[in-house]
Design an enzyme around this catalytic site. Structure first.
Site, mmCIF file in Angstrom:
data_model
loop_
_atom_site.group_PDB
_atom_site.id
_atom_site.type_symbol
_atom_site.label_atom_id
_atom_site.label_comp_id
_atom_site.label_asym_id
_atom_site.label_seq_id
_atom_site.Cartn_x
_atom_site.Cartn_y
_atom_site.Cartn_z
ATOM 1 N N PRO A 53 28.116 25.133 39.364
ATOM 2 C CA PRO A 53 28.700 24.500 40.371
ATOM 3 C C PRO A 53 29.393 25.359 41.256
ATOM 4 O O PRO A 53 30.222 26.106 40.891
ATOM 5 C CB PRO A 53 29.394 23.292 39.703
ATOM 6 C CG PRO A 53 29.406 23.308 38.484
ATOM 7 C CD PRO A 53 28.752 24.667 37.916
ATOM 8 N N GLU A 54 28.944 25.466 42.627
ATOM 9 C CA GLU A 54 29.680 26.197 43.475
ATOM 10 C C GLU A 54 30.355 25.055 44.484
ATOM 11 O O GLU A 54 30.431 23.938 44.352
ATOM 12 C CB GLU A 54 28.674 27.115 44.525
ATOM 13 C CG GLU A 54 27.972 28.152 43.553
ATOM 14 C CD GLU A 54 28.073 29.328 44.194
ATOM 15 O OE1 GLU A 54 29.009 29.886 44.961
ATOM 16 O OE2 GLU A 54 27.121 30.161 44.048
#
Ligand SMILES: [Zn+2]
Length: 293
Positions: free
Chosen positions: A2-3
């Site tokens: 996840p960014e």
């Protein structure tokens, strides 16, 4: 992984669905999920029980929930927090408390209102949760991390000076969490492409205008990813899997070696970079004569 935009989607979901609720129980199903909580899983469960969540905050890829002892009716201000990092594969999922508990659920929170429960699932167990005493404003464990580009505290003028003084390659500077947080490999490559900057450009050779264009690019790619990931904010499921539709549709260069640059048609190039890859356009982002690789 996840960014920042995916973590922001999770934050918004938590804001909608858990703020104002009181934790009834916090069951640790895998001790690794609370390894940063020094006093151990039992202490984590005891500390979380009875806390009322008053907000949902984020810096970079860290999330924290300011909490109060007891219910929110008492006139007090949250001082402590629950801190979360999703790691490589972490998810925070809300749903019917009666649904089956999947094997990857590491911590399960129930609430005193008997409404949807919150499950921290994490297949690869790189994520973690901790109780952060005194952490409501900013948990001490993440105080060394610089503001991210979506925060009010983000100061582009000050950051520009620090980037130019760092004398490194611009992509290394973008990934340096002590300068600016929340920008991972994918968004760095996309923002550099938008600003037409090669990833190895020495930071001291960049003009203020070029750095401003770079952060305009960061904001644009974050905004697009948020729009793509934000369509299900009001659903009960707060989900992040790092494979949101954004990655398939909207990336210009990342992961597209050999495909045409959307701006000029030249084949996208891939270079090795810090044990990973950098994707760029050989025409729009010319290689610097003296790069910092
Ligand atoms: Zn191009």
């Amino acid at each position: 992984m996840p960014e920042l935009p995916e973590v922001e989607v999770v934050r918004r979901g938590l804001e909608l669905h858990v703020v104002g609720r009181t934790i009834g129980s916090a069951e640790v199903l895998h001790p690794r999920a609370v390894r940063r909580h020094a006093a151990g899983p039992d202490d984590f469960s005891a500390a979380a029980r009875g806390l009322t969540i008053t907000g949902a905050c984020r810096r970079g890829k860290y999330l924290w929930l300011p909490v109060l002892e007891g219910t929110q009716d008492a006139p007090s201000v949250a001082e402590d927090a629950l801190l979360a990092h999703l790691g490589m594969s972490g998810q925070l999922l809300l749903g019917d408390p009666g649904r089956p508990v999947s094997p990857h659920v590491r911590v399960r929170f129930t609430f005193t209102d008997s409404g949807p429960d919150l499950r921290f699932t994490d297949q690869r167990t790189f994520g973690h949760l901790a109780f952060a005493p005194g952490g409501a404003e900013l948990p001490p464990a993440i105080a060394h991390i610089a503001p991210d580009p979506l925060e009010a505290a983000f100061d582009l003028a000050a950051l520009t000076q620090r980037i130019r003084a760092r004398r490194t390659g611009i992509k290394r500077a973008l990934l340096d969490q002590s300068l600016v947080s929340g920008i991972g490999n994918i968004y760095a490559d996309e923002a550099l492409w938008r600003a037409r900057l090669h990833w190895a450009r020495p930071t001291e050779t960049l003009t203020r205008r070029q750095i401003a264009a770079l952060f305009t690019g960061v904001h644009e790619v974050f905004a697009e990813a948020l729009r793509a990931g934000g369509t299900s904010f009001d659903s009960l499921y707060v989900n992040v899997d790092g494979e949101s539709g954004y990655f398939d549709r909207a990336l210009a260069v990342y992961g597209r070696a050999g495909e045409p640059c959307p701006r000029c048609g030249a084949p996208v190039r891939r270079d090795p970079f810090m044990n990973r890859s950098s994707y760029s356009c050989p025409v729009c982002q010319p290689r610097p004569r003296r790069g910092r690789w």
